[in-house]
Design a protein around this motif. Structure first.
Motif, PDB file in Angstrom:
ATOM      1  N   GLU A  86      46.396  43.470  42.171  1.00  0.00           N
ATOM      2  CA  GLU A  86      46.424  44.694  41.368  1.00  0.00           C
ATOM      3  C   GLU A  86      45.957  44.431  39.940  1.00  0.00           C
ATOM      4  O   GLU A  86      45.369  45.298  39.296  1.00  0.00           O
ATOM      5  N   ARG A  87      46.219  43.223  39.451  1.00  0.00           N
ATOM      6  CA  ARG A  87      45.813  42.880  38.076  1.00  0.00           C
ATOM      7  C   ARG A  87      44.305  42.992  37.896  1.00  0.00           C
ATOM      8  O   ARG A  87      43.810  43.260  36.802  1.00  0.00           O
ATOM      9  N   TRP A  88      43.559  42.784  38.991  1.00  0.00           N
ATOM     10  CA  TRP A  88      42.101  42.860  38.949  1.00  0.00           C
ATOM     11  C   TRP A  88      41.593  44.133  39.632  1.00  0.00           C
ATOM     12  O   TRP A  88      40.439  44.208  40.041  1.00  0.00           O
ATOM     13  N   SER A  89      42.460  45.131  39.741  1.00  0.00           N
ATOM     14  CA  SER A  89      42.103  46.415  40.366  1.00  0.00           C
ATOM     15  C   SER A  89      41.621  46.233  41.800  1.00  0.00           C
ATOM     16  O   SER A  89      40.692  46.907  42.258  1.00  0.00           O
ATOM     17  N   CYS A  90      42.276  45.312  42.496  1.00  0.00           N
ATOM     18  CA  CYS A  90      41.967  45.064  43.900  1.00  0.00           C
ATOM     19  C   CYS A  90      43.177  45.420  44.761  1.00  0.00           C
ATOM     20  O   CYS A  90      44.299  45.506  44.270  1.00  0.00           O
ATOM     21  N   PRO A 148      33.969  49.028  42.516  1.00  0.00           N
ATOM     22  CA  PRO A 148      33.213  48.570  41.334  1.00  0.00           C
ATOM     23  C   PRO A 148      33.367  49.503  40.143  1.00  0.00           C
ATOM     24  O   PRO A 148      33.391  49.069  39.005  1.00  0.00           O
ATOM     25  N   ALA A 149      33.466  50.801  40.421  1.00  0.00           N
ATOM     26  CA  ALA A 149      33.618  51.784  39.338  1.00  0.00           C
ATOM     27  C   ALA A 149      34.280  53.021  39.924  1.00  0.00           C
ATOM     28  O   ALA A 149      34.209  53.264  41.127  1.00  0.00           O
ATOM     29  N   PRO A 150      34.951  53.811  39.103  1.00  0.00           N
ATOM     30  CA  PRO A 150      35.601  55.020  39.610  1.00  0.00           C
ATOM     31  C   PRO A 150      34.622  55.915  40.371  1.00  0.00           C
ATOM     32  O   PRO A 150      33.498  56.144  39.926  1.00  0.00           O
ATOM     33  N   GLY A 151      35.052  56.398  41.533  1.00  0.00           N
ATOM     34  CA  GLY A 151      34.225  57.297  42.321  1.00  0.00           C
ATOM     35  C   GLY A 151      33.217  56.617  43.213  1.00  0.00           C
ATOM     36  O   GLY A 151      32.477  57.289  43.943  1.00  0.00           O
ATOM     37  N   THR A 152      33.143  55.281  43.178  1.00  0.00           N
ATOM     38  CA  THR A 152      32.188  54.560  44.028  1.00  0.00           C
ATOM     39  C   THR A 152      32.923  53.968  45.229  1.00  0.00           C
ATOM     40  O   THR A 152      34.124  53.706  45.165  1.00  0.00           O
ATOM     41  N   PRO A 153      32.221  53.743  46.358  1.00  0.00           N
ATOM     42  CA  PRO A 153      32.878  53.179  47.541  1.00  0.00           C
ATOM     43  C   PRO A 153      33.437  51.790  47.264  1.00  0.00           C
ATOM     44  O   PRO A 153      32.868  51.015  46.493  1.00  0.00           O
TER      45      PRO A 153
END
Length: 262
Positions: free
Chosen positions: A157-161, A193-198
């Protein structure tokens, strides 16, 4: 007045599936009076995985209350829509647990009759099976402990994973040596990779190390995965390479990518 059915005994048995590529975790198979009823009625099916027995008791696959609950008790390695599944309705009535309203959606029409269990024996057996670790092979223990460490750490979660799976990987005796991976643990996670991307998927293929305890191996692997952004050292997508005792992976195409040190 019709007599109620006699009391049966439930025994839960951990079995590693023959086709473990569908689900490498052991299934928890119910035996009724020592008989593998599921095997007789739905031979192509697998019972719910032991992964479903890790949470609180009310979440276990065979948990019962006074409210009837329809349960998929055996399913094929493909899909229920393809080859059918075996369902049963479970409920508790006073001192008894009742399984009835069996439904077999495969081509086999035979189903078991109504089954009654002593509620105390039934619930004790569920608790025993949930705590049972005696069936585990070292690869199972490493996978279970590694998953727990990774979840508790919050490192992904720390790396947005998001951690999506930790699975034991068993040796495949019929696989050509040049294609086979050593026994180990696969760790899968995803990230956007970015908000709204798969979301992109990532994977580690981690081999076991001989002569080291499962506890030591799980701690060691977790420490290396969590030392930095896991996207730098994990394989991305369908990339796959042979591994050695350290989690070496094809780096993600990004600046600063690399692999974990031996």
């Amino acid at each position: 007045m019709t007599d109620r059915p006699s009391i049966s005994t439930l025994t839960l048995e951990h079995r590693i599936p023959q086709d473990w590529t569908a689900d490498p975790w052991a299934e928890v198979r119910p035996l009724i009076d020592g008989v593998d009823v599921l095997g007789e009625v739905h031979p192509e099916g697998m019972a719910p995985s032991c992964r479903g027995w890790r949470g609180p008791g009310e979440s276990w696959p065979l948990a019962v209350t006074a409210v009837p609950r329809r349960v998929l008790i055996s399913e094929p390695t493909c899909t229920v829509g393809c080859c059918g599944g075996l369902y049963v309705t479970m409920r508790r009535e006073g001192g008894r647990v009742i399984w009835d309203a069996w439904e077999n959606t495969s081509d086999i029409n035979a189903v078991p009759t109504e089954v009654h269990f002593d509620a105390a024996q039934y619930e004790a057996e569920l608790a025993r099976a949930a705590a049972d670790r005696g069936w585990e092979e070292p690869v199972d223990t490493v996978a279970r402990l590694l998953e727990q460490i990774l979840v508790d750490s919050g490192g992904f979660e720390r790396w947005s994973c998001v951690l999506t799976g930790v699975r034991p990987r068993r040796e495949e005796p019929d696989e050509p040596e040049e294609l086979a991976l050593p026994e180990g643990v696969d760790v899968e996670f995803s990230a956007s990779p970015a908000p709204g991307t798969p979301a992109c998927s990532y994977r580690y293929e981690l081999p076991l190390v001989p002569d080291r305890s499962p506890q030591e191996q799980a701690r060691r692997l977790a420490a290396r995965i969590l030392a930095d952004d896991p996207r730098r050292s994990a394989e991305r997508g369908d990339q796959r390479v042979a591994s050695d005792p350290s989690p070496r992976c094809v780096p993600v195409p990004r600046t600063g990518g690399g692999r974990l040190a031996p």
